[in-house]
Design a protein around this motif. Structure first.
Motif, PDB file in Angstrom:
ATOM      1  N   LEU A   1       0.845  -1.190   0.000  1.00 51.62           N
ATOM      2  CA  LEU A   1       0.000   0.000   0.000  1.00 51.62           C
ATOM      3  C   LEU A   1       0.882   1.242   0.000  1.00 51.62           C
ATOM      4  CD1 LEU A   1      -3.205   0.688   1.989  1.00 51.62           C
ATOM      5  CD2 LEU A   1      -1.313   2.315   2.157  1.00 51.62           C
TER       6      LEU A   1
ATOM      7  N   GLU B   1       0.826   5.161   0.795  1.00 52.09           N
ATOM      8  CA  GLU B   1       0.152   6.318   1.373  1.00 52.09           C
ATOM      9  C   GLU B   1       0.817   7.573   0.812  1.00 52.09           C
ATOM     10  OE1 GLU B   1      -1.037   6.997   5.761  1.00 52.09           O
ATOM     11  OE2 GLU B   1       0.901   8.023   5.531  1.00 52.09           O
TER      12      GLU B   1
ATOM     13  N   CYS C   1       1.037  11.752   0.923  1.00 51.29           N
ATOM     14  CA  CYS C   1       0.692  12.956   1.681  1.00 51.29           C
ATOM     15  C   CYS C   1       0.376  14.086   0.706  1.00 51.29           C
ATOM     16  CB  CYS C   1       1.820  13.346   2.630  1.00 51.29           C
ATOM     17  SG  CYS C   1       3.455  13.481   1.880  1.00 51.29           S
TER      18      CYS C   1
ATOM     19  N   ALA D   1      -3.184   5.947  -5.327  1.00 50.18           N
ATOM     20  CA  ALA D   1      -2.815   5.942  -3.908  1.00 50.18           C
ATOM     21  C   ALA D   1      -3.742   5.016  -3.135  1.00 50.18           C
ATOM     22  CB  ALA D   1      -2.902   7.359  -3.331  1.00 50.18           C
TER      23      ALA D   1
ATOM     24  N   ARG E   1      -3.935   5.124   0.250  1.00 54.19           N
ATOM     25  CA  ARG E   1      -4.420   5.896   1.389  1.00 54.19           C
ATOM     26  C   ARG E   1      -3.823   7.293   1.266  1.00 54.19           C
ATOM     27  NH1 ARG E   1      -2.909   2.683   5.523  1.00 54.19           N
ATOM     28  NH2 ARG E   1      -0.937   3.767   5.797  1.00 54.19           N
ATOM     29  N   ILE E   2      -4.523   8.266   1.825  1.00 61.42           N
ATOM     30  CA  ILE E   2      -4.075   9.656   1.799  1.00 61.42           C
ATOM     31  C   ILE E   2      -3.779  10.130   3.212  1.00 61.42           C
ATOM     32  CG2 ILE E   2      -4.751  12.048   1.320  1.00 61.42           C
ATOM     33  CD1 ILE E   2      -4.294  10.456  -1.231  1.00 61.42           C
ATOM     34  N   GLU E   3      -2.623  10.774   3.393  1.00 60.84           N
ATOM     35  CA  GLU E   3      -2.377  11.556   4.598  1.00 60.84           C
ATOM     36  C   GLU E   3      -2.690  13.000   4.238  1.00 60.84           C
ATOM     37  OE1 GLU E   3       1.294  11.510   7.454  1.00 60.84           O
ATOM     38  OE2 GLU E   3       1.454  13.264   6.146  1.00 60.84           O
TER      39      GLU E   3
ATOM     40  N   TYR F   1      -6.466   9.882   6.218  1.00 59.92           N
ATOM     41  CA  TYR F   1      -5.979  10.117   7.577  1.00 59.92           C
ATOM     42  C   TYR F   1      -5.567  11.578   7.680  1.00 59.92           C
ATOM     43  CZ  TYR F   1      -5.623   5.191   9.063  1.00 59.92           C
ATOM     44  OH  TYR F   1      -5.901   3.905   9.432  1.00 59.92           O
TER      45      TYR F   1
ATOM     46  N   THR G   1      -1.928   6.415  13.300  1.00 63.11           N
ATOM     47  CA  THR G   1      -0.540   6.386  12.843  1.00 63.11           C
ATOM     48  C   THR G   1       0.300   7.253  13.766  1.00 63.11           C
ATOM     49  OG1 THR G   1      -1.169   6.085  10.520  1.00 63.11           O
ATOM     50  CG2 THR G   1       1.042   6.924  10.952  1.00 63.11           C
TER      51      THR G   1
ATOM     52  N   GLU H   1       3.479  -1.335   3.776  1.00 67.43           N
ATOM     53  CA  GLU H   1       3.028   0.006   3.421  1.00 67.43           C
ATOM     54  C   GLU H   1       4.247   0.910   3.301  1.00 67.43           C
ATOM     55  OE1 GLU H   1       0.301   1.412   6.392  1.00 67.43           O
ATOM     56  OE2 GLU H   1      -1.144  -0.222   6.063  1.00 67.43           O
TER      57      GLU H   1
ATOM     58  N   HIS I   1       5.204   5.336   2.656  1.00 67.60           N
ATOM     59  CA  HIS I   1       4.672   6.693   2.665  1.00 67.60           C
ATOM     60  C   HIS I   1       5.533   7.553   1.753  1.00 67.60           C
ATOM     61  CE1 HIS I   1       3.087  10.425   4.644  1.00 67.60           C
ATOM     62  NE2 HIS I   1       4.300  10.870   4.363  1.00 67.60           N
TER      63      HIS I   1
END
Length: 241
Positions: free
Chosen positions: A4, A6, A8, A23, A25-27, A55, A119, A195, A197
């Motif tokens: 995954l 993530e 930002c 993506a 997941r999004i920060e 997130y 997180t 994961e 980032h």
């Protein structure tokens, strides 16, 4: 296993571009140029329902992570606002003056999160004892730790990241971050990544009155879908034996 990614982001354009490019997941932040601050309520509401987990960063100012009572109160209110706006998780951190995790403050903040994803951000990279901090993060109930392994970049911290992953034994996700791209991935390829980032951003040169009047930086960054697609492709390649 698919890793995954993530991403930002701190603009609506960046949010849309990251989702288009895949993506996981999004920060969601504001002010990524200083490491990310809490996004506005309007931004969180706009991002809710985007189709991937979102997130929200909970960080009221730039600088160190030793929070005053007033700042803690602001963070508690921001977590409640993130929950009300439909965020799936929050990104938190708090330090003691000596760099150790402030487990008391973190416990207060987590209590406000009402079952949201958790997180622990890169305040972790400032701790004096990584092994002890990892166990504290697990005990507090964090689901993942965003970390460069205490180095300037994740690539430089690859050895410590490997040690942290071995210690974690699946009890918490160690999510490498800081300078990750398709071009810098090689030192991390042997790790059991679940994961990662990344900003997946490219330089943006601006000019004209908005820069001259101080309303924008001359050199900034913007989310680049091509860089995200390149990272996805690199992560999908089998690691060399």
């Amino acid at each position: 296993m698919t890793v995954l990614i993530e991403v930002c982001v701190d603009t609506t354009e960046g949010l849309a571009e990251a989702i288009r490019a895949g993506a996981g997941r999004i920060e969601l932040c504001s002010a990524l140029d200083i490491g990310g601050l809490t996004p506005s309520v309007g931004m969180m509401r706009r991002a809710a329902g985007a189709g991937v987990p979102i997130y929200a960063m909970i960080r009221p100012r730039s600088g160190h992570f030793v929070w005053s009572p007033d700042e803690i109160a602001v963070m508690e209110a921001d977590i409640e606002a993130a929950y009300a706006a439909g965020m799936q998780g929050v990104v938190l951190g708090a330090s003691r003056p000596d760099g150790r995790l402030d487990t008391d403050v973190l416990g207060l903040l987590i209590a406000r999160a009402k079952g949201m994803g958790l997180t622990l951000h890169r305040c972790f990279d400032l701790v004096p004892d990584f092994s002890a901090a990892l166990e504290e993060a697990i005990e507090l109930g964090f689901h993942r730790i965003l970390t460069s392994g205490g180095a300037r970049t994740a690539a430089e911290g690859a050895d410590r990241l490997a040690s942290l992953m071995a210690q974690a034994r699946g009890r918490i996700i160690i999510m490498p971050g800081a300078g990750i791209s398709a071009e810098t991935l090689a030192p991390l390829r042997s790790l059991p990544l679940r994961e990662v980032h990344a900003s997946c951003s490219a330089p943006l040169i601006d000019s004209g009155p908005v820069v001259d009047f101080g309303f924008a930086a001359r050199v900034g960054r913007r989310t680049d879908g091509g860089r995200l697609r390149d990272l996805r492709a690199a992560l999908a390649e089998p690691a060399a034996r």
